[in-house]
Design an enzyme around this catalytic site. Structure first.
Site, short mmCIF file in Angstrom:
data_model
loop_
_atom_site.label_atom_id
_atom_site.label_comp_id
_atom_site.label_asym_id
_atom_site.label_seq_id
_atom_site.Cartn_x
_atom_site.Cartn_y
_atom_site.Cartn_z
CB VAL A 157 13.69 37.63 -4.80
CG1 VAL A 157 13.86 37.58 -3.28
CG2 VAL A 157 12.26 37.99 -5.16
N PRO A 158 16.93 39.30 -4.70
CG PRO A 158 17.80 41.34 -3.93
CD PRO A 158 16.50 40.63 -4.26
CB CYS A 159 18.74 34.92 -2.43
SG CYS A 159 18.77 34.04 -3.98
CG HIS A 160 22.81 38.13 -5.94
ND1 HIS A 160 21.55 38.25 -6.47
CD2 HIS A 160 23.40 39.36 -6.09
CE1 HIS A 160 21.38 39.49 -6.92
NE2 HIS A 160 22.48 40.17 -6.70
#
Length: 201
Positions: A157-160
């Site tokens: 889950v690409p919160c970056h």
């Protein structure tokens, strides 16, 4: 025979019995990656946790136990497919994950924020405000940031890919150095020291 050996053997017998009797609901393992050790846990509905470091935090373990009970046991075989996809991603051989993600134990708001974040494409950026808006809570920018800071499944889950409205990087559970590395990997270039001006995102 040393006490440590006896304890290790007893633990192995307990884990084996838990698996035989169907009590091992969550499997975990630690894998070494280019980002350092990652502690990964997988439940019956998918990936539960990807933690930066060799051991999870107390709150992460508590969420797993709340969701599935105390059957959290070492299981490298079960976790290995997840680690393999993460390694492919880090070596630029994968841009999308083919994994189920289990967000049980999180609040409905946290789940909405993480689902909106999961739709941000590889190599692109969005803002905390935009994620909040996509999740149906346009005024909850700070709460969205807090939900992303507690994201139990980073990378997948690409919160970056979420930055502040002024283009600065904001925060990241794995540290800003790791966030920079992930963004540089996806965007194939250096990340400006202060992030990106809005017009250049």
């Amino acid at each position: 025979m040393s006490v440590d050996t006896l304890v290790a053997e007893a633990r192995e017998r307990l884990v084996a019995r838990a698996k035989r009797e169907g009590l091992a609901s969550v499997g975990y393992a630690t894998f070494t990656t280019d980002l350092g050790p990652l502690w990964i846990a997988v439940g019956p509905r998918g990936v539960l946790t990807i933690h930066y470091g060799p051991e999870p935090g107390v709150s992460e373990l508590a969420r797993l136990v709340r969701a599935y009970g105390p059957g959290v046991v070492p299981d490298e075989k079960r976790v290995s497919p997840v680690a393999s996809q993460v390694e492919q991603y880090l070596s630029r051989r994968r841009q999308r994950f083919d994994l189920d993600v289990d967000l049980r134990g999180l609040t409905p708001f946290q789940r909405r924020i993480l689902r909106a974040t999961a739709r941000v494409p590889y190599g692109e950026l969005t803002t905390y405000a935009d994620v909040a808006r996509r999740a149906g809570s346009g005024r909850a920018t700070r709460a969205a940031g807090a939900a992303l800071g507690a994201n139990p499944v980073p990378i997948v889950v690409p919160c970056h890919r979420v930055v502040a409205s002024d283009g600065s990087l904001g925060g990241y559970a794995g540290g800003l150095r790791t966030k920079r590395r992930l963004l540089a990997l996806e965007r194939e270039g250096d990340v400006p020291k202060g992030g990106w001006p809005p017009a250049r995102r």
